[in-house]
Design a protein around this motif. Structure first.
Motif, short mmCIF file in Angstrom:
data_model
loop_
_atom_site.label_atom_id
_atom_site.label_comp_id
_atom_site.label_asym_id
_atom_site.label_seq_id
_atom_site.Cartn_x
_atom_site.Cartn_y
_atom_site.Cartn_z
N ARG A 145 0.84 -1.19 0.00
CA ARG A 145 0.00 0.00 0.00
C ARG A 145 0.89 1.25 0.00
O ARG A 145 1.95 1.26 0.61
N LYS A 165 -3.24 -0.05 -4.73
CA LYS A 165 -4.08 1.13 -4.61
C LYS A 165 -5.28 0.90 -3.70
O LYS A 165 -5.71 1.79 -2.97
N GLU A 166 -5.85 -0.29 -3.80
CA GLU A 166 -7.10 -0.55 -3.07
C GLU A 166 -7.21 -2.04 -2.82
O GLU A 166 -6.78 -2.84 -3.65
N ASP A 192 -1.37 -1.09 -9.48
CA ASP A 192 -0.80 -0.32 -10.58
C ASP A 192 0.11 -1.24 -11.38
O ASP A 192 1.13 -1.71 -10.89
N ASP A 215 -4.29 1.39 -13.59
CA ASP A 215 -4.97 0.79 -12.44
C ASP A 215 -5.75 -0.45 -12.89
O ASP A 215 -6.65 -0.33 -13.72
#
Lengths: 266, 275
Positions: A160, A165-166, A185, A190
């Motif tokens: 992270r 990213k998530e 990424d 993304d």
């Protein structure tokens, strides 16, 4: 006599194994594997055209060759089954065995792909079920065998604040993870990754979401996930072989046992 | 989440016993027909209809339980050993019925009933049904075809195994032509199972084949049946030898299905979901 030669062939592979260790898989990487594959295929096709009466071809096309090809492979896989030794698959003996298996399969296909008629062998109908099953198996096995040196698997930790990213993690009522997905990424883009949903990065290369920070429990943030990058340029051949075999298996189910005595084992 | 009016494992004992009872009644009806009755005689056809109806009713009861469990679990019941045994029992009765309709062996329904009963009893006594959720790797469209196709082939090859035992010990008639059809169809489904597994493994883990213990034993099983099919084409091996090969093949199949869970060398398998 042919069986003695087969034993000598496998004994030579065993000797190489004992003297030099396992088969140098990575040494055989592209273009060497492709060169050897073309030499093998061209050589066998030349023998098929030029030396049909030779002892080699007569043996390779005999029932005994088919039985030893399946039986020896069965024996090797049984050893792997009982011991769990995956390294057996990269020994000289196993490589020699797979080459023998493919050679028998190739000659059986060359002989049997169409019905042999008494009047003119060139006029026989194509035996589609036979072709789908045998060519499919050869294409799948050959892709796996000759393509193995070009396969590459890398594992990358995506953290992270950097590549990750998530991350979404859901739990079942029993507390076991029921769903996880990540947005990472990759090459400045993304990409959403999920189990069973890899991302195609380029020809023959896919990115998989392998695992994640397992210390995270309900409500906690996942700090990293592990990506697996698999390069397998020969995978399209394997897929094509598998699809052919699936079609052949469907015909096997529909047709059931069917003897065409004219063509099996001349 | 699961209401009282839904079908759960608690009700399995009733569904299982009812199904096995109906299947056994069908088997008895089939056995009662006499060898000397002609196939077209009225009494023969009546027996046959009775046997087929009772066995079909057994299948319907079993199917009702599987569908009910599917709805109450909110996922297909294909994951735990208990759940796959459910399908196996169902397909064993189905394969028995198929063999009976096709070759009219009077005794095959008794055998398939025994096979189904064994797995029903195991499920009643030792259900292994914990773990209600479906782990992420199994959440795929491949899941249902991969497992059901395997269970169907296992039950067909189970019938071929029974035929081989009869061929080995009774010596009455030639069971191999019937075994051939079961093996061809069973191997076709074994191939579907193995190849769908390879395609799925590529999608889930990145490789078609990775010599996972379950994969290795699936290949062992497949090669055994391949050897049988090719040996039969030449016909140089004795009937006894071929029956022994079918028995060996089925033992390898058991190893693949559940034996690997107990094999010390296979403890790193990615295919063990119910530890």
């Amino acid at each position: 006599m042919p069986y003695i030669l087969l034993i000598i062939y496998l004994a030579a592979a065993l000797a190489l194994q004992l003297l030099t260790g396992s088969f140098p898989v990575s040494f055989m990487a592209f273009p060497l594997n492709l060169i050897f594959f073309v030499i093998w295929l061209a050589g066998m096709l030349w023998i098929w055209r030029a030396g049909r009466r030779s002892l080699f071809v007569r043996f390779i096309l005999s029932p005994g060759a088919t039985f030893t090809a399946i039986g020896l492979l069965l024996a090797a896989v049984l050893v792997m089954g009982f011991t769990g030794w995956r390294w057996v698959a990269s020994t000289w003996v196993f490589v020699a065995l797979m080459l023998y298996f493919q050679t028998v399969l190739l000659f059986v296909i060359l002989r049997g792909w169409r019905e042999a008629t008494a009047a003119d062998a060139r006029l026989g109908a194509v035996r589609w079920r036979f072709v789908f099953l045998h060519v499919g198996l050869l294409v799948a096995v050959a892709s796996a065998f000759w393509g193995a040196p070009d396969s590459e698997t890398q594992r990358v930790k995506a953290e992270r604040g950097n590549q990750l990213k998530e991350f979404v993690l859901e739990f079942s009522p029993e507390g076991a993870p029921s769903m996880f997905k990540a947005v990472v990424d990759i090459d400045g883009e993304d990409v959403e990754l999920k189990v069973n949903h890899p991302y195609k990065r380029r020809f023959g290369e896919d990115v998989y979401l392998l695992s994640y920070d397992a210390s995270a429990t309900v409500g906690e943030e996942v700090r990293y996930c592990v990506l697996q990058i698999v390069k397998e340029p020969w995978k399209y051949g394997a897929a094509a072989g598998i699809v052919m075999m699936l079609a052949g298996a469907l015909m096997l189910f529909v047709g059931g046992p069917r003897r065409n005595a004219s063509n099996d084992w001349e | 989440m699961i209401g009282n009016d839904m079908i759960t494992w608690k009700l399995f004992i009733w569904f299982g016993l009812a199904s096995v009872g109906l299947s056994a009644a069908g088997a008895v009806a089939a056995l009662c027909a006499d060898d000397h009755w002609s196939a077209s005689s009225l009494r023969y056809r009546r027996r046959r209809t009775l046997a087929v109806s009772l066995t079909s009713a057994a299948l319907a009861v079993f199917a009702a339980f599987i569908i009910g469990l599917w709805i109450s679990l909110e996922r297909p019941p294909l994951r735990t050993m208990g759940e796959t045994r459910l399908w196996y029992s169902f397909f064993a009765i189905l394969a028995g019925l198929f063999t009976y309709l096709r070759w009219r062996y009077r005794w095959i329904l008794s055998f398939s009933t025994v096979l189904a009963t064994v797995f029903v009893i195991i499920n009643i006594l030792r259900p292994e049904i914990h773990d209600q959720s479906l782990m992420p790797a199994l959440q795929s469209p491949w899941f249902i075809p991969h497992v059901t196709v395997y269970m169907f082939s296992y039950s067909l090859l189970g019938c071929a195994f029974l035929l081989a035992l009869v061929g080995l010990f009774s010596g009455k008639g030639d069971v191999l032509p019937a075994a051939d059809t079961l093996v061809y169809v069973g191997t076709a489904f074994l191939t579907f199972g193995m190849l769908s597994g390879a395609l799925w493994a590529k999608q889930a883990w990145g490789h078609y084949w990775s010599w996972d213990p379950k994969e290795t034993w699936a290949l062992v099983t497949w090669l055994c049946y391949l050897l049988y099919i090719h040996l039969r084409l030449v016909g140089r091996v004795s009937r006894r030898g071929l029956c022994l090969l079918l028995i060996f093949a089925f033992l390898c199949l058991q190893m693949c299905w559940w034996g690997v869970n107990y094999l010390p060398a296979a403890q790193d398998s990615v295919h063990v979901y119910n530890r």
